[in-house]
Design a protein around this motif. Structure first.
Motif: not given
Length: 116
Positions: A8-16, A31-35, A105-110
């Motif tokens: 659900k948060y993936m479109p918002l992550a893309d916008d961010a 990506r590793s910093k988010l992990s 954070s998971i959505s952003l990483k993906l």
């Protein structure tokens, strides 16, 4: 982790990513910093993890703040930095924030996989 919340948060992550980082030629280290952020939250708690990242990895915190402030499911809108929002939260709200921020954070990483 709730798979549906992350999706659900993936479109918002893309916008961010587009708003905060420009959405092109991102550093592979994000990506590793988010992990590592997710692990830091689980190991030391939300407030200490955000405090560390606020000082050392500011762009990661700006991404999470963007998602928090633009989350369509959030009834109350809070302005200000993420550290201050968490600091003011009671225990119940902090648990909800922790879950949401981990999902962010998971959505952003993906989604970063599209840009790196």
């Amino acid at each position: 982790m709730d798979k549906r919340s992350v999706e659900k948060y993936m479109p918002l992550a893309d916008d961010a990513i587009k708003a905060v980082l420009g959405g092109k030629d991102l550093e592979k280290t994000y990506r590793s910093k988010l992990s590592a952020f997710g692990a830091a939250v689980i190991m030391s708690g939300l407030l200490p993890a955000v405090a560390y990242y606020e000082k050392n990895e500011e762009k990661i915190i700006r991404l999470l703040e963007y998602m928090y402030q633009n989350d369509p499911d959030r009834k109350e809108k809070s302005e200000g930095n993420l550290f201050g929002i968490i600091k003011k939260a009671d225990d119940k709200k902090e648990d909800t924030l922790k879950e949401d921020i981990i999902h962010y954070s998971i959505s952003l990483k993906l989604v970063m996989n599209l840009y790196i």
